[in-house]
Write a protein that holds these residues in place. Sequence first.
Motif, PDB file in Angstrom:
ATOM      1  N   THR A  40       1.080  -1.210  -0.544  1.00 49.74           N
ATOM      2  CA  THR A  40      -0.455  -0.070   0.153  1.00 49.74           C
ATOM      3  C   THR A  40       0.953   0.748  -0.620  1.00 49.74           C
ATOM      4  N   ALA A  41       1.893   1.295   0.363  1.00 51.97           N
ATOM      5  CA  ALA A  41       2.854   2.284  -0.074  1.00 51.97           C
ATOM      6  C   ALA A  41       4.463   1.241   0.679  1.00 51.97           C
ATOM      7  N   VAL A  42       5.360   2.839  -0.212  1.00 53.48           N
ATOM      8  CA  VAL A  42       6.951   2.528   0.264  1.00 53.48           C
ATOM      9  C   VAL A  42       7.347   3.899   0.512  1.00 53.48           C
ATOM     10  N   ASP A  43       8.320   3.753   2.216  1.00 53.99           N
ATOM     11  CA  ASP A  43       8.199   4.420   2.593  1.00 53.99           C
ATOM     12  C   ASP A  43      10.298   4.570   1.455  1.00 53.99           C
ATOM     13  N   ARG A  44      10.338   6.178   1.147  1.00 45.24           N
ATOM     14  CA  ARG A  44      11.696   6.555   0.347  1.00 45.24           C
ATOM     15  C   ARG A  44      12.842   6.712   2.118  1.00 45.24           C
ATOM     16  N   GLY A  45      12.073   7.671   3.091  1.00 45.99           N
ATOM     17  CA  GLY A  45      12.763   7.679   3.916  1.00 45.99           C
ATOM     18  C   GLY A  45      13.991   6.783   4.556  1.00 45.99           C
ATOM     19  N   LYS A  46      12.333   6.106   5.022  1.00 46.35           N
ATOM     20  CA  LYS A  46      12.724   5.018   6.038  1.00 46.35           C
ATOM     21  C   LYS A  46      13.047   3.477   5.634  1.00 46.35           C
ATOM     22  N   GLN A  47      12.790   3.225   4.344  1.00 46.69           N
ATOM     23  CA  GLN A  47      13.200   1.999   3.363  1.00 46.69           C
ATOM     24  C   GLN A  47      12.063   0.784   4.081  1.00 46.69           C
TER      25      GLN A  47
END
Length: 808
Positions: A356-363
């Motif tokens: 549902t989501a991909v967090d670039r900062g937290k990888q």
Amino acid sequence: MGWLGRILIWGAGLTLVLAILAAGAAVVGWFYITDNLPRVESLTDYRPPTVTRVIAADGSLMAQYYHQRRFLVPINQVPRQVILAFVAAEDGNFFKHQGIDLLGILRAAIANIQAGRVVQGASTISQQVAQALLHTPAKVWVAKLKEMVFAWKMEKTLSKEEILYIYLNEIYLGHGAYGVEAAARTYFGKPANELDIAEAALLAGLVQAPSRYSPLRHPRRARTRQVYVIGRMAEEGFITKEQARAAMDQPMDVELHSPRTVMAPYYEEAVRQWLEERYGSKLLYEGGLTVHTACDPAMTAAAKAAIAAGLAELTHRQGYFGPLKRLSPEALAQARSRPVGPGEVAPGARQEAVVTAVDRGKQRAELRLGAARGYIGFDQVKWAHPPVKDLSAPTPRVKSIEEVFAPGDVVLVRPEKYSANTQSWSLELVQEPVSQAALLALENHTGRVRVMIGGSNFDKSQYNRALQARRQPGSAFKPLIYAAALDHPTKVYTASTQILDAPITYDDPVKPGEKWRPKNYSSRFYGPTTVRQALAHSRNVVTVKLLSELGISYVINYARRLGITSELYPNLSLALGTSGLSLLELTLAYGVFDDQGILMDPVFVERVNDRNGVEIYQSAPQKRQVISPATAYLVTHLLQGVIQEGTGRSMLVLKRPLAGKTGTTNDLRDAWFMGYSPQLICGVWVGQDDNSPLGKRETGARAAGPIWREFMGQALKDQPAEDFPVPEGVVFARVDRNTGVPIAAGGKGGFFESFKQGREPAPGEDSGGGQSEKPQDFLQSESFGAAPVAPAVPGATQRPQALPAPGH
């Protein structure tokens, strides 16, 4: 004579004629009704269709085969309350009538007239038995007459106990259960001799309409019938009022019980096919056979776990194949909007999830499994690089989680742990392996096949890769060539014989004018090499030269002695294992080395008993001494070197005497590990059904070795670490490990090499035994004529093969 007299005479005559006609009609009717009725005497040998059971070596159930799920139970093993429950429910006067209950018929007729429908039957238990055996229609009056006649005949011939025996084993009680024994196991998970009054009443209530009164589908109706039967038992005086009250108050635990079976589907199917071929379909599915197999459930479980782990590691190395599918924006929005909760998630079980989501900062990626939420971090997906099709290209590295996931991806995950604080699951990204694996394990000295697994998932593919597939064994075939060398009748080869590992060229028999230059897996040449070193490090060039010296025809015939039956192509590529073999035949060949030269027939089925317990089959595997014990031991000693210092070094962690050999075919299409301990012989194959490459550096040691190591570690953990027995005719001499040169008495270093008595080298003697090539410039190319092609031998055709680049 007056008119009255004439009337009386005519009346008497007419009456006589009518009587004769009636008698004739009765006789005709009797013969019509009794025509084609079976002989009642045949019922004394009542043999209905019963279940065939397949049993594992430890006595646990593997499989059941049947058309009707029935287990015959003697009447003396059926509890009294069970018998009386059925009598009370179906035929209260059973012990009084002679097959037909006239009072019962009258009572049922009155009840049905009063109700305006059929609410009560009038068939006695004897009539029900007759109906079941005659297969007559339920509502045809002629059929009913036949049943009554046959029931009456049964009562004249059989005892009440014999009729009850047939009845309680014949009746259908729903959900595939025929007879009280199958019904007791189906509904209560226990045998009929453990049923109490309440349970017996529940089963007796099913006779009238098993589907209508099923306690699984219609518990209220089943309860009503149970209460009725308990009441009838009390009315007939079969139980006391106190017993009836206790039975009615007893809580019931009813569920559909399936027998726990050993999960060995490939083994089971092989046994089923053997039984059907030997005994036919009817006896298999109706004969009530008891089949005892050699399958070891614990070893099978260990093998399945080893295969699953090995293929999981392999699929990680092969790369990430991508999402199963991608959701539309609307479906993705719907997945995101669901309220968060624990959801219906089973820890450790694979299931689909939506990114549902991909967090670039937290990888990290957020995923939803229905209502449940979970996370996967970058460290868990570093393995998920794109698959590499060019085996010579470097393996790409994953640098960001965005290279793996995108919102809307549907992926396969394994939930690991739930955190109530964050209301989320920690997840592991998994994928179905595209590769297959097969494993066979045989007991030494007996040939009992303890494990046979023919693929990674029987539900998806029933193709048995352990028995049916013919795959190239690669270097796993080499021990057979070295055994042939050690056993040559005129040429002397020992483990210390040196053969020059140098470039060599042969004419390609398939492509005239072109040359074939065999090379080692490392693409290097090693100069003078002993037989031990050549086998330990799987040197291809040495093996090709050895095959050329021995003669292809000789080696093929030798392989036949070891149990190889598949077609072997008569050219020098045979040295590299290019002729397809089955895992079974190669495992049996290795068993010859483990069993001091004896070739054993594999034993899957140990014995078969008929429905009466009479043994109708007992395995009697042939034992054939195909090579000498001394030769077998010399090969074993060489294969121990493969594990101690060669391509099988990873097996040293098992810390016990082992012998084995890796096998890798051209272009890394097949990976093998074949080996044994003094107790157990095991072969493992890994490959892909479409024969595509497994991946970069996926050799036998890397792809198949871990599966073999994990399985053998579990299979042998409770067995002592025994040494391989040394037979008569074998002697040891201390030689240099690298050169095979004997070391003089008092000298230092070296190790004890095994030799056939009379062939051991003396100190200072040339280790080549007259067969080695002098180590001059070993990088000098040698050219030979066309590769020798052997004359026709049984099982081998004269079809040449292109000589490939060698495997490992």
